[in-house]
Each structure stands twice: as structure tokens, then as C-alpha cells.
Design an enzyme around this catalytic site. Sequence first.
Site, PDB file in Angstrom:
ATOM      1  N   CYS A   2       0.852  -1.178   0.000  1.00  0.00           N
ATOM      2  CA  CYS A   2       0.000   0.000   0.000  1.00  0.00           C
ATOM      3  C   CYS A   2       0.895   1.237   0.000  1.00  0.00           C
ATOM      4  O   CYS A   2       1.883   1.292   0.725  1.00  0.00           O
ATOM      5  CB  CYS A   2      -0.946   0.095   1.187  1.00  0.00           C
ATOM      6  SG  CYS A   2      -2.196  -1.167   1.225  1.00  0.00           S
ATOM      7  N   ARG A  27       4.217  -0.764  -4.595  1.00  0.00           N
ATOM      8  CA  ARG A  27       3.847  -1.202  -3.252  1.00  0.00           C
ATOM      9  C   ARG A  27       2.505  -1.919  -3.224  1.00  0.00           C
ATOM     10  O   ARG A  27       2.094  -2.447  -2.178  1.00  0.00           O
ATOM     11  CB  ARG A  27       3.770   0.001  -2.310  1.00  0.00           C
ATOM     12  CG  ARG A  27       5.068   0.728  -2.151  1.00  0.00           C
ATOM     13  CD  ARG A  27       4.893   1.935  -1.265  1.00  0.00           C
ATOM     14  NE  ARG A  27       4.659   1.560   0.110  1.00  0.00           N
ATOM     15  CZ  ARG A  27       5.603   1.331   1.004  1.00  0.00           C
ATOM     16  NH1 ARG A  27       6.854   1.456   0.660  1.00  0.00           N
ATOM     17  NH2 ARG A  27       5.303   0.999   2.234  1.00  0.00           N
ATOM     18  N   TRP A  75      -2.790  -2.728  -1.738  1.00  0.00           N
ATOM     19  CA  TRP A  75      -2.502  -4.173  -1.765  1.00  0.00           C
ATOM     20  C   TRP A  75      -3.410  -4.757  -0.701  1.00  0.00           C
ATOM     21  O   TRP A  75      -3.197  -4.544   0.497  1.00  0.00           O
ATOM     22  CB  TRP A  75      -1.036  -4.417  -1.433  1.00  0.00           C
ATOM     23  CG  TRP A  75      -0.603  -5.841  -1.584  1.00  0.00           C
ATOM     24  CD1 TRP A  75      -0.159  -6.437  -2.721  1.00  0.00           C
ATOM     25  CD2 TRP A  75      -0.545  -6.846  -0.563  1.00  0.00           C
ATOM     26  NE1 TRP A  75       0.168  -7.753  -2.471  1.00  0.00           N
ATOM     27  CE2 TRP A  75      -0.059  -8.033  -1.156  1.00  0.00           C
ATOM     28  CE3 TRP A  75      -0.863  -6.868   0.792  1.00  0.00           C
ATOM     29  CZ2 TRP A  75       0.114  -9.217  -0.449  1.00  0.00           C
ATOM     30  CZ3 TRP A  75      -0.691  -8.045   1.503  1.00  0.00           C
ATOM     31  CH2 TRP A  75      -0.204  -9.197   0.880  1.00  0.00           C
ATOM     32  N   ASN A 101      -2.203   2.675   5.511  1.00  0.00           N
ATOM     33  CA  ASN A 101      -1.337   1.536   5.183  1.00  0.00           C
ATOM     34  C   ASN A 101      -1.107   0.795   6.490  1.00  0.00           C
ATOM     35  O   ASN A 101      -0.721   1.407   7.484  1.00  0.00           O
ATOM     36  CB  ASN A 101      -0.014   2.076   4.604  1.00  0.00           C
ATOM     37  CG  ASN A 101       1.018   0.987   4.376  1.00  0.00           C
ATOM     38  OD1 ASN A 101       0.678  -0.176   4.261  1.00  0.00           O
ATOM     39  ND2 ASN A 101       2.268   1.385   4.321  1.00  0.00           N
ATOM     40  N   GLY A 102      -1.352  -0.507   6.500  1.00  0.00           N
ATOM     41  CA  GLY A 102      -1.179  -1.274   7.737  1.00  0.00           C
ATOM     42  C   GLY A 102      -2.406  -2.136   7.985  1.00  0.00           C
ATOM     43  O   GLY A 102      -3.224  -2.338   7.084  1.00  0.00           O
ATOM     44  N   GLU A 484      17.196 -18.854  -5.120  1.00  0.00           N
ATOM     45  CA  GLU A 484      16.884 -17.515  -5.601  1.00  0.00           C
ATOM     46  C   GLU A 484      16.425 -17.553  -7.065  1.00  0.00           C
ATOM     47  O   GLU A 484      15.479 -16.860  -7.444  1.00  0.00           O
ATOM     48  CB  GLU A 484      18.112 -16.602  -5.413  1.00  0.00           C
ATOM     49  CG  GLU A 484      18.021 -15.217  -6.013  1.00  0.00           C
ATOM     50  CD  GLU A 484      16.860 -14.368  -5.498  1.00  0.00           C
ATOM     51  OE1 GLU A 484      16.168 -14.762  -4.554  1.00  0.00           O
ATOM     52  OE2 GLU A 484      16.639 -13.294  -6.084  1.00  0.00           O
ATOM     53  N   LYS A 488      12.764 -16.294  -8.390  1.00  0.00           N
ATOM     54  CA  LYS A 488      12.581 -15.293  -9.450  1.00  0.00           C
ATOM     55  C   LYS A 488      11.598 -15.817 -10.489  1.00  0.00           C
ATOM     56  O   LYS A 488      10.705 -15.115 -10.917  1.00  0.00           O
ATOM     57  CB  LYS A 488      13.904 -14.953 -10.150  1.00  0.00           C
ATOM     58  CG  LYS A 488      14.902 -14.129  -9.383  1.00  0.00           C
ATOM     59  CD  LYS A 488      14.519 -12.688  -9.161  1.00  0.00           C
ATOM     60  CE  LYS A 488      13.733 -12.505  -7.897  1.00  0.00           C
ATOM     61  NZ  LYS A 488      14.359 -12.231  -6.670  1.00  0.00           N
ATOM     62  N   GLU A 491       7.896 -16.053  -9.106  1.00  0.00           N
ATOM     63  CA  GLU A 491       7.165 -14.834  -8.758  1.00  0.00           C
ATOM     64  C   GLU A 491       6.789 -13.982  -9.966  1.00  0.00           C
ATOM     65  O   GLU A 491       5.778 -13.291  -9.926  1.00  0.00           O
ATOM     66  CB  GLU A 491       7.887 -14.000  -7.693  1.00  0.00           C
ATOM     67  CG  GLU A 491       9.179 -13.390  -8.111  1.00  0.00           C
ATOM     68  CD  GLU A 491       9.881 -12.675  -6.964  1.00  0.00           C
ATOM     69  OE1 GLU A 491       9.220 -12.198  -6.042  1.00  0.00           O
ATOM     70  OE2 GLU A 491      11.121 -12.586  -7.014  1.00  0.00           O
ATOM     71  N   HIS A 507      16.590 -37.771  -3.301  1.00  0.00           N
ATOM     72  CA  HIS A 507      15.767 -38.127  -2.139  1.00  0.00           C
ATOM     73  C   HIS A 507      14.309 -37.702  -2.334  1.00  0.00           C
ATOM     74  O   HIS A 507      13.573 -37.589  -1.347  1.00  0.00           O
ATOM     75  CB  HIS A 507      16.347 -37.493  -0.878  1.00  0.00           C
ATOM     76  CG  HIS A 507      17.738 -37.965  -0.579  1.00  0.00           C
ATOM     77  ND1 HIS A 507      17.998 -39.245  -0.136  1.00  0.00           N
ATOM     78  CD2 HIS A 507      18.930 -37.362  -0.697  1.00  0.00           C
ATOM     79  CE1 HIS A 507      19.308 -39.393   0.025  1.00  0.00           C
ATOM     80  NE2 HIS A 507      19.897 -38.261  -0.325  1.00  0.00           N
ATOM     81  N   LYS A 606       6.066  -4.834  -3.276  1.00  0.00           N
ATOM     82  CA  LYS A 606       7.513  -4.724  -3.098  1.00  0.00           C
ATOM     83  C   LYS A 606       7.913  -4.707  -1.628  1.00  0.00           C
ATOM     84  O   LYS A 606       8.840  -5.371  -1.214  1.00  0.00           O
ATOM     85  CB  LYS A 606       7.976  -3.441  -3.788  1.00  0.00           C
ATOM     86  CG  LYS A 606       9.457  -3.187  -3.698  1.00  0.00           C
ATOM     87  CD  LYS A 606      10.188  -3.868  -4.818  1.00  0.00           C
ATOM     88  CE  LYS A 606      11.679  -3.772  -4.698  1.00  0.00           C
ATOM     89  NZ  LYS A 606      12.325  -4.990  -5.175  1.00  0.00           N
TER      90      LYS A 606
HETATM   91  C1  F6R Z   1      11.585 -11.346  -4.132  1.00  0.00           C
HETATM   92  C2  F6R Z   1      11.343 -10.215  -3.281  1.00  0.00           C
HETATM   93  C3  F6R Z   1      10.856 -10.466  -1.906  1.00  0.00           C
HETATM   94  C4  F6R Z   1      11.655  -9.617  -0.912  1.00  0.00           C
HETATM   95  C5  F6R Z   1      11.086  -9.781   0.507  1.00  0.00           C
HETATM   96  C6  F6R Z   1      11.908  -9.031   1.526  1.00  0.00           C
HETATM   97  O1  F6R Z   1      12.042 -10.956  -5.390  1.00  0.00           O
HETATM   98  O2  F6R Z   1      11.525  -9.091  -3.659  1.00  0.00           O
HETATM   99  O3  F6R Z   1      10.945 -11.815  -1.585  1.00  0.00           O
HETATM  100  O4  F6R Z   1      12.982 -10.029  -0.960  1.00  0.00           O
HETATM  101  O5  F6R Z   1       9.774  -9.321   0.529  1.00  0.00           O
HETATM  102  O6  F6R Z   1      11.945  -7.672   1.242  1.00  0.00           O
HETATM  103  P1  F6R Z   1      13.039  -6.733   1.876  1.00  0.00           P
HETATM  104  O7  F6R Z   1      14.365  -7.173   1.378  1.00  0.00           O
HETATM  105  O8  F6R Z   1      12.672  -5.359   1.429  1.00  0.00           O
HETATM  106  O9  F6R Z   1      12.939  -6.907   3.366  1.00  0.00           O
END
Ligand code: F6R
Length: 611
Positions: A2, A27, A75, A101-102, A484, A488, A491, A507, A606
Site C-alpha cells: 500500500c 507497493r 494491496w 497503510n497497515g 533464488e 525469481k 514470482e 531423495h 515490493k
Molecule cells: C523477491 C522479493 C521479496 C523480498 C522480501 C523481503 O524478489 O523481492 O521476496 O525479498 O519481501 O523484502 P526486503 O528485502 O525489502 O525486506
Amino acid sequence: MCGIVGYLGRNSAVPIVLAALKKLEYRGYDSSGIAIYNQDELKIYKEAGKIFELESALPKPELTMSNIAIAHTRWATHGEPNKKNAHPHHDKLKNIALVHNGIIENYKQLRDILCDHDDQVEGETDTEILAHVIGYFYNKHHSLEEAVRASLHLVEGTYGIAVFCKDNPKQMIAARKGSPLILGVSKDAYFLTSDVNAILTHTNKVIYLNDNEIAVLNEDNYLISTLDNVPVDPEIATIEWEASSIEKNGFKHFMLKEIFEQTTTVRHAFRGRLYDSMATARLGGLNMVPSDLRKVKRLQLLACGTSYYSCLLGKYLIERMARLHVEVEYASEYRYRNPIIEDDTLVFVVSQSGETADTLAAMKEASAKGARVMGITNGIGSTIARESDGGVYIYAGAEIGVASTKAFTSQVTILFLLGLLFGRMRGISPVQGIEYIKALRKIPAQIEEILKLNDKIREIAAKIKDSTNALYLGRDLHFPVALEGALKLKEISYIHAEGYPAAEMKHGPIALIDENMPVIAIAPKDVLYDKIISNLQEVVARKGRLFTIITEHDEQIEAMSEEVLIVPKTLSELQPILTVIPLQLLAYHVADLRELDVDQPRNLAKSVTVE
Ligand code: F6R
């Protein structure tokens, strides 16, 4: 998660607020809305979907009418992502508009309190209830400030809010607890925002509101005080980032731009931090003298998502380089697990945004237990930066693509520097230290080489874009890279993907392998090279489609693979910074070829500022 924007000044508020809101779209982007004052009326416009839907729905005359506006990009937490549940919300008499927001955790009790006072509320969302509560107190006290204070005293949960009332369109009130909120100050206007990036074109002078603080903004002055009305003398910070860093600069997506920026961002992470004459790293922000660092016997690294994977890699690095015990934990688990922290434990919270709710809570848990807590973050002036005992900025510049890329390689660079710093105190010789430093300095140029594979990676992406599953394999330091890479892909392309230690495949996951399963293996020539070859043979024997990230002169794996991507060789501790980049590009191109919204994938946000 948000985004909130507010404007109070002498110019037309709507274009300013909409432009800022677009910068916060990362956001959350399931609906948006704006509240303005026009001809004695409070007007609220909302739309489901992205901000351009709101923009197109706004009647043209409204664009120039108001000198005050609050806006929100959502969001969803409570209630469906639709027009009705979008913010701003208003009170019963439509005097007051609120963006939030919250999460208001006790919104059901608040609704019951209102119902006892005959103030019926039908809304589905927690925010709507708060708007009604503020309205209820406003009708009693006839002061918006009093009404906001009285309401927030009743609230359990987290909030960053902006409110105004049509009876006084020259005043705006903001408050924060647990959700970021920043006041921007310029010569002729005040701005509110969840993220400084949104207002940098107007001002770089900002005040970070702290938890339990209220800001009352009037046309020519502002006052900050605690919820209990104790005045606060705020510090005005100057932001050094340039507004241009949040443009796409000719790239199709922010994510692609950010992947390509890594030649620079990795350099920024180590610039000024290499202490050649002592063959070590200099991390002054830790605020710890060598004798303090020497006493540390255990590190705890806490984070979420991609930052968690960089921490996993940090464990491999620091344990190997410094022989120092490292525990890595999901912040969301740590916070409720009653973790053990001993006197010689040093805690690091790692977060791109510096605002992730679970990571903040983990930081608070560790601090409450008396630990010294350091932050590794990209968020200049973020809550983690301000509330930790010290730390290291990664200086990657604004990361706008929801999928984190450049922050990962910068975080790993910092964790490598920590490995070097602790390592030099615990066994790395000066000669070895210099070897690490020299290798690190070469990384940006090696990233440049890898980026030249972009076209080839797109061709490979075309081969796997219609898959429904993918398996990512790696061993040792490349296991976190596999995790990782899989994150990627899932997501942004919505293809189910799993990262696995290559030897663990037998396994269980080996049962999934058939001619339709792409297996992406990270297999540079290092100490476990022979071992991973055996694991990859198991894939080939079951007709899995093998795509590999390898280093130069590796005919053996080349012969087994449908496609290879060759990355330059570096020291094994630094190799993951190079092997992850083709995986970022692969995920990017798969998602783009599938015509998906790369920068704003469904359901994600984000900066996850709710629990
Ligand atoms: C994946 C991604 C999320 C963030 C996670 C933590 O691409 O962006 O998994 O890594 O939400 O966010 P931060 O690093 O801002 O605490």
C-alpha cells in the site's frame, strides 16, 4: 505494501499526487483512489486496477481544483481488491477522508463500539472502520487533531495514515505506527509519502515520522508530537538520491534495467570499503571497534524472501571465510520462536526496503532480548536504518521492480565484506585477504561479460516458457543461488519452480523428472564439480532437459546439456554473484515472453509492511 501520498500547498494537488502515486505503484496495485476538496465538498474518486484507471476516470475539471489531496494505491489485506474497498474511505457524514497503510487488528471491536453509539457501519475493511471512528470523535470534539488522537488511542495494529476534513481544507494530519510515513517539506508545500522516491522531484528535505507520532500540517507550519501530545523536535534529513534513478532509462521494464545496473551497484556496495593496506574490509557503520568484533562468536542473519536467500549465502561465506558460526532464519519465524541470543551473538537484519514488517519485528525481538542488532539495507533513512544499532547501506539505488535483483547481489557483496572483516581477525592471512580484494574488484567487469549473454538467455527462455514446472539445482554456495533462481521464476512467470541442493534431488524430486521438466543447474568448476556431474547425469538418464550455468572450458557438462551459459571464473566465494545473474535474466525473459506484467506481478508487493 500500500502506498500513501498527501499534498498540501498552493499548487493543484491532483497532478502532483497522481504522479507521486505512480511511483508508489510497486507497493500494491490492485486499486487506487484520491480524495480532494472542491467547492465545499469532500470528493473521493476510486477505481479497481492500476492507477491509470483512476486517472482516466477523474473528471478533467477536478485536476486543477484542489490544493489538498490524499491518495492511495492498495494491496488488499482485508476485503476484496475492488472499487468499494479502495481507499480513501470517509466517515458517516462524509466530512473526513482517510488513507491507511497497515492493519487495524481490532477493527471488529471498534465497529462494535460504534454500533453501541448507533453509528452503523457496513464496511468490510479495517480502514473504513477507522474513518468512521475518527468521524465519530470529530463530531464530539470538533477538532480533527483531537479526533485522530482519540481514535488512534483505541487502535491495535499498525498504521501509516493521512487524513483531512472538508471543514478545514488547509490542514492535513498524518500518523504512524509500524508502517512507514515520511513528511516532505518544501518552500511552499508539504508532502506525505510511504517512500521518499515518490516525492524526490519536489523536495529532498524529509522528516521520517517515528512510531506513535502525529504530524499536523497547516498551510504555513507543521507540528509533530507524540500520540500523547508531547511535542517532538524532528530532524530534517536531506536525501542524496537523484529523482532520475527511478526512470526506466530506455529499458522495457525496471527489472531489466536493474539487472543491467549490477555492474555499477555491486561496485557501489564495496566502494570505499576495501582497506588495501590491511587486506580487509572497513565497515564503519557497524560502530564496533575491532576488540568488540573479536568478541563475537555467533551471527544471526534474519530476513525474508530474496534477502533471506542472500543471508543463506552469507552463512556459507562467513562460516567459510571467518570460521564464525552463522545462523540464518526467516524473520517471520524468528519473531515468535523465542530465539536464544547469547552475550557473544551479533544479529544482522537484512532487508532491501528496510521496512519489511516481519524483519522489523524480528529486529525488535532481538533488541528486546538485549542483542546488538545491525541492519543491512538499501532503504536510506528506513526504519531498519534508523532503529538498528548500526549497519551497512548497500547503496544499490532505488529498486522498483517487485522482483528483487540488484539488491541481492549488493547484499551478497556486503556479506562477503563481513566474511573478509571477520575472517581477517580469525585466520585469513594478509595475502589471502588481498586475493579476495583483487577478485572483488574484478566482479563488475565480469558482470558486464555476463550481460552480453542476454540475447542467448532470451532464446533459452523461449524454450522453457511453456513449462509448468522447473527445477533449479546447485551445491554448496550455489544452493542458495538455486533457491533464488527458482523464486525469481515463480514470482514473475507463475511457473512453479523449486530450488534444491543437487545431491538432495535423489531423495524425492527426482520422481518429477521427465522429458518435460527443465532442470536449471548451476555447476561452475569448483571443489564439488565431480559430485555435481554425477547429480546431473541422474537428470539426463531420466530425460530431464538440462540447462546449465557453467564456467569456461567445461566440455563435459556442455556435452550433457541442452544449452549452457558460460560465466567467467572467479574465487569460489564470489562466484554466486556471477551465477545468479543469468538466472535473473532467464526469469525476466520467460515472464516477458509470456507477456506478463514483469514489474508488477500478481498478488505481490515490493515492500511487505504487514505481518
Ligand atoms: C523477491 C522479493 C521479496 C523480498 C522480501 C523481503 O524478489 O523481492 O521476496 O525479498 O519481501 O523484502 P526486503 O528485502 O525489502 O525486506
